[in-house]
Design an enzyme around this catalytic site. Structure first.
Site, PDB file in Angstrom:
ATOM      1  N   LYS A  52      37.375  39.932  46.503  1.00 30.46           N
ATOM      2  CA  LYS A  52      36.878  38.781  45.728  1.00 30.46           C
ATOM      3  C   LYS A  52      37.841  37.606  45.868  1.00 30.46           C
ATOM      4  CE  LYS A  52      34.336  41.773  42.566  1.00 30.46           C
ATOM      5  NZ  LYS A  52      34.366  42.573  41.345  1.00 30.46           N
ATOM      6  N   GLN A  96      37.934  43.414  36.107  1.00 27.60           N
ATOM      7  CA  GLN A  96      37.383  44.447  36.989  1.00 27.60           C
ATOM      8  C   GLN A  96      37.145  45.736  36.195  1.00 27.60           C
ATOM      9  OE1 GLN A  96      36.480  44.087  40.292  1.00 27.60           O
ATOM     10  NE2 GLN A  96      35.656  46.161  40.093  1.00 27.60           N
ATOM     11  N   ASP A 119      30.509  37.027  35.370  1.00 25.34           N
ATOM     12  CA  ASP A 119      29.751  38.255  35.639  1.00 25.34           C
ATOM     13  C   ASP A 119      28.403  38.231  34.916  1.00 25.34           C
ATOM     14  OD1 ASP A 119      30.972  40.024  37.419  1.00 25.34           O
ATOM     15  OD2 ASP A 119      32.337  40.832  35.900  1.00 25.34           O
TER      16      ASP A 119
END
Ligand code: NDP
Length: 297
Positions: A52, A96, A119
């Site tokens: 990422k 994460q 997200d």
């Protein structure tokens, strides 16, 4: 001929097209910044985070990398999120998952400022998605919408079947398919581990999204002729190679390819799109936070 949907190529075109919005932000004096927070020593999580970060660098998004010892108190993670919420230079925050057992993932997701929740998992953003007023669409289902569109498939009026009802894939996917909006307007069925006669449901699908996390559980016998098949699964199975494993999807590729009109491979299908849509949301977040209108792909 069955179309093999090339997720790497579609993701690359999204990254290329994000340049316009990133330039518009630069003209207004802003560089999008994504903070990734890793509280794990799981190699797969470490790999995801580093991928990422390199994606960010490639398109001109600043990546802030924060590592927290997995044995630290949960408070350390909440304090970090709180600092990032307050930091005006940070536009997106990604914690994460999974976090260690002594940390509540639900509490972490709620702690993130919903305006920085790239997200799209904060309850406020989930609610907005369900209400048809999405701020940030979750990356995997949003990426799938783009893949389906790239294959020239119109979802309107189609039978969409989603196998899996997780908060990160199955539920938001179904919510996107039922929206009265482009990429939606599908008649949608959600299946899960308690579904009776799964093959009977999957055979109804014009668009089948497999997100169960069970290696190759969908085969050609379970798929309608001409269906569009999107394989979300990423499963490690033992293999006789240097690594000792290989990645397979939830779909048995060869037999399903015989029936489908379009299908995503694993790897190289949904995975790259999930990463591209994170960049998309980070750029969108930056525009929203600074009141700069940006042209998104
Ligand atoms: P979860 O384990 O959270 O959810 C799996 C879902 O599948 C559950 O709803 C479960 O049902 C259902 N399920 C499990 N077994 C069956 C079965 N035999 N028949 C029908 N339904 C079943 O997984 P995620 O949604 O997080 O991920 C799914 C897969 O996608 C994983 O392989 C994951 O690695 C991958 N993934 C890939 C991404 C990408 O970018 N390519 C991104 C995110 C995930 P129930 O609710 O009843 O338990």
């Amino acid at each position: 001929m069955t179309e093999i949907i090339d997720g790497n190529a579609v993701a690359q075109s999204i990254r290329d097209d994000l340049a316009t919005a990133i330039d518009q932000l630069a003209d207004a004096g802003h560089t999008p910044t994504l903070a990734t927070v890793l509280m794990s020593d799981d190699p797969a999580s470490e790999t995801y985070v580093s991928m990422k970060q390199s994606d960010c660098e490639e398109v001109g998004i600043e990546a802030l990398d924060i590592d927290i010892d997995p044995d630290a108190d949960a408070a350390k993670l909440y304090d970090t999120v709180s600092d990032l919420n307050a930091d005006e230079d940070v536009n997106g925050i990604l914690v994460q998952m999974p976090v260690p057992d002594h940390v509540s993932d639900r509490q972490v997701l709620r702690a993130i400022d919903p305006r920085k929740d790239v997200d799209g998992f904060h309850p406020e953003n989930v609610g907005r998605l369900v209400a048809g007023d999405a701020r940030y669409k979750p990356c995997t289902p949003h990426g799938i919408q783009k893949l389906v569109e790239s294959a020239g498939v119109d979802t309107e009026g189609k039978e969409a079947v989603v196998v899996g009802r997780s908060d990160i894939v199955g539920k938001p996917m179904a919510n996107l398919f039922i929206q009265k909006a482009p990429g939606g307007n599908a008649t949608t069925t959600v299946c899960h581990s308690r579904t009776e006669d799964l093959p009977q449901k999957t055979r109804e699908a014009d668009i089948l999204v497999a997100a169960a996390g069970v290696p190759e559980m969908i085969d050609g016998e379970m798929v309608k002729d001409g269906a569009t098949v999107i394989d979300v699964g990423i499963n490690r199975v033992d293999a006789d190679n240097d690594k000792g494993y290989e990645l397979v999807g939830d779909v048995e590729f060869e037999s399903t390819k015989e029936k489908a009109s379009a299908i995503t491979p694993v790897p190289g299908g949904v995975g790259p799109m999930t990463r591209a849509m994170l960049l998309y949301n980070t750029v969108k977040a930056t525009g929203l936070q600074h009141d700069v209108t940006v042209d998104l792909p």
